[in-house]
Write a protein that holds these residues in place. Structure first.
Motif, PDB file in Angstrom:
ATOM      1  N   GLU A  18     -14.282   0.221  -0.418  1.00 36.45           N
ATOM      2  CA  GLU A  18     -12.563   0.417   0.316  1.00 36.45           C
ATOM      3  C   GLU A  18     -12.093   1.392  -1.048  1.00 36.45           C
ATOM      4  OE1 GLU A  18     -12.509  -3.672   1.948  1.00 36.45           O
ATOM      5  OE2 GLU A  18     -12.269  -3.880   0.251  1.00 36.45           O
ATOM      6  N   GLY A  19     -10.803   1.343  -1.375  1.00 35.85           N
ATOM      7  CA  GLY A  19     -10.490   1.678  -2.283  1.00 35.85           C
ATOM      8  C   GLY A  19      -9.266   1.193  -2.948  1.00 35.85           C
ATOM      9  N   LEU A  20      -8.921   0.951  -3.988  1.00 35.21           N
ATOM     10  CA  LEU A  20      -8.341   0.865  -4.759  1.00 35.21           C
ATOM     11  C   LEU A  20      -6.471   0.599  -4.140  1.00 35.21           C
ATOM     12  CD1 LEU A  20     -10.789   1.017  -6.562  1.00 35.21           C
ATOM     13  CD2 LEU A  20      -8.904   0.853  -8.710  1.00 35.21           C
ATOM     14  N   ASP A  21      -5.740  -0.150  -4.865  1.00 31.24           N
ATOM     15  CA  ASP A  21      -4.179  -0.237  -3.996  1.00 31.24           C
ATOM     16  C   ASP A  21      -3.850   1.168  -4.374  1.00 31.24           C
ATOM     17  OD1 ASP A  21      -1.790  -1.043  -5.027  1.00 31.24           O
ATOM     18  OD2 ASP A  21      -2.109  -2.527  -2.988  1.00 31.24           O
ATOM     19  N   ALA A  22      -2.876   1.689  -4.166  1.00 28.13           N
ATOM     20  CA  ALA A  22      -2.226   2.873  -4.683  1.00 28.13           C
ATOM     21  C   ALA A  22      -1.171   2.145  -5.243  1.00 28.13           C
ATOM     22  CB  ALA A  22      -1.682   3.724  -3.788  1.00 28.13           C
ATOM     23  N   HIS A  23      -0.782   1.334  -4.762  1.00 29.31           N
ATOM     24  CA  HIS A  23       0.758   1.331  -6.155  1.00 29.31           C
ATOM     25  C   HIS A  23       0.464   0.361  -6.755  1.00 29.31           C
ATOM     26  CE1 HIS A  23       4.680  -0.684  -6.669  1.00 29.31           C
ATOM     27  NE2 HIS A  23       3.733  -2.145  -6.939  1.00 29.31           N
ATOM     28  N   VAL A  24      -0.552  -0.777  -7.188  1.00 30.68           N
ATOM     29  CA  VAL A  24      -0.889  -0.950  -7.977  1.00 30.68           C
ATOM     30  C   VAL A  24      -1.845  -0.287  -9.721  1.00 30.68           C
ATOM     31  CG1 VAL A  24      -2.590  -2.675  -9.472  1.00 30.68           C
ATOM     32  CG2 VAL A  24      -2.045  -3.679  -7.376  1.00 30.68           C
ATOM     33  N   LEU A  25      -2.219   1.150  -8.619  1.00 25.01           N
ATOM     34  CA  LEU A  25      -3.034   2.110 -10.012  1.00 25.01           C
ATOM     35  C   LEU A  25      -2.139   2.877 -10.132  1.00 25.01           C
ATOM     36  CD1 LEU A  25      -5.735   3.788  -7.839  1.00 25.01           C
ATOM     37  CD2 LEU A  25      -6.158   2.482 -10.206  1.00 25.01           C
ATOM     38  N   GLY A  26      -0.921   3.383  -9.585  1.00 23.12           N
ATOM     39  CA  GLY A  26       0.280   4.016 -10.025  1.00 23.12           C
ATOM     40  C   GLY A  26       1.740   2.822 -11.357  1.00 23.12           C
ATOM     41  N   GLU A  27       0.791   1.661 -10.714  1.00 21.45           N
ATOM     42  CA  GLU A  27       1.907   0.735 -12.064  1.00 21.45           C
ATOM     43  C   GLU A  27       1.199   0.919 -13.224  1.00 21.45           C
ATOM     44  OE1 GLU A  27       4.628  -1.044 -13.640  1.00 21.45           O
ATOM     45  OE2 GLU A  27       5.086   0.197 -12.303  1.00 21.45           O
ATOM     46  N   ALA A  28      -0.212   0.854 -13.218  1.00 15.97           N
ATOM     47  CA  ALA A  28      -1.171   0.601 -13.754  1.00 15.97           C
ATOM     48  C   ALA A  28      -1.483   2.368 -14.573  1.00 15.97           C
ATOM     49  CB  ALA A  28      -3.103   0.470 -14.034  1.00 15.97           C
ATOM     50  N   ALA A  29      -1.086   2.713 -14.518  1.00 19.19           N
ATOM     51  CA  ALA A  29      -0.494   4.546 -15.175  1.00 19.19           C
ATOM     52  C   ALA A  29      -0.021   4.618 -15.722  1.00 19.19           C
ATOM     53  CB  ALA A  29      -1.470   5.956 -13.714  1.00 19.19           C
ATOM     54  N   ALA A  30       1.042   4.347 -15.239  1.00 21.07           N
ATOM     55  CA  ALA A  30       2.918   4.389 -16.251  1.00 21.07           C
ATOM     56  C   ALA A  30       2.047   3.501 -17.108  1.00 21.07           C
ATOM     57  CB  ALA A  30       3.873   4.217 -14.595  1.00 21.07           C
TER      58      ALA A  30
END
Length: 253
Positions: A175-187
């Motif tokens: 399964e892939g990681l949640d794109a929104h959570v990944l984006g917020e974490a990267a930011a």
């Protein structure tokens, strides 16, 4: 002897880095919760080396395809090895919550699924791999808490609304990681002036690769073993993270 012991020296260095920083982000892995009695995965005493006898390797039983194909065996393993409802926050969790209350820490990014950061009082927690505390019916989307899995009279918990299978809101293999959570974490990592990495070897992708987005000048690594980012660190501490962060759990006047 005039020289401080190595542990005290490193702890004082970490204290200085924290005092000089205004946007601290914590990135943590399984080692953050081992002092709460939750085993990690890959250490000599971890889940993958526990010696427990199952028909399949943990990586297989924690995969999406296995969950769909063998939900009974999935839940037998999941309940026995992945759920620790009696676990409580250790000093690392409490210290991070206190740093957030003080206004210095802006986010906790965790690979853990145990919910201990929130239980300790942290508000901004980005769970890369989901949480055992959230569960959802695959058929109708109805949400459930941990008790639906723990207290189910059936081997495979079923939705009380439609009878569908309930799946934990955790990221399984395949399964892939949640794109929104990944984006917020990267930011959050990109905006930090101090990144504290604790309890993770930084070898699991894609989560570990996000550390490469850090552009601040202060990187602190707290892990028992070396990581690929050791050469970039301002501070490296090879001690249990709860021991290291315990002094920061105390409320400041």
């Amino acid at each position: 002897m005039s020289d401080l012991p190595s542990f005290e020296t490193h702890t004082e260095n970490l204290r200085r880095l924290i005092a000089e920083s205004e946007r601290i982000v914590f990135f943590g892995g399984a080692g953050t919760s081992t002092e709460s009695g939750i085993p990690d995965f890959r250490s000599s005493s971890g889940l993958y080396n526990s010696g427990a006898e199952y028909d399949y390797p943990p990586e297989v039983m924690l995969s999406r395809s296995f969950f769909i194909r063998e939900p009974e065996k999935f839940y037998a393993f999941y309940r026995g090895e992945m759920l620790h409802p009696a676990a409580r926050p250790n000093p690392a969790h409490l210290a991070l919550a206190e740093l957030e209350r003080s206004g210095r820490l802006t986010a906790v990014i965790t690979q853990n699924i145990d919910g201990l950061h929130q239980l300790a009082g942290s508000k901004c927690v980005l769970e890369l791999h989901g949480s055992v505390l959230r569960n959802k019916c695959l058929s109708c989307g109805e949400g459930y808490g941990l008790e639906a899995v723990m207290e189910s009279i059936e081997t495979v918990p079923r939705c009380t609304e439609c009878g569908g299978i309930i799946k934990p809101d955790v990221v399984l293999y395949e399964e892939g990681l949640d794109a929104h959570v990944l984006g917020e974490a990267a930011a959050q990592i990109a905006a930090a002036d101090l990144l504290i990495v604790g309890g993770t070897s930084l070898t699991v992708q894609p989560a570990a690769g996000m550390v490469g987005r850090f552009r601040g000048g202060r990187l602190a690594l707290i892990n028992l073993d070396p990581t690929p980012y050791d050469s970039h660190a301002s501070c490296i501490i090879r001690e249990p993270i709860g021991k290291v962060l315990a002094p920061f759990a105390e409320k400041r006047a």
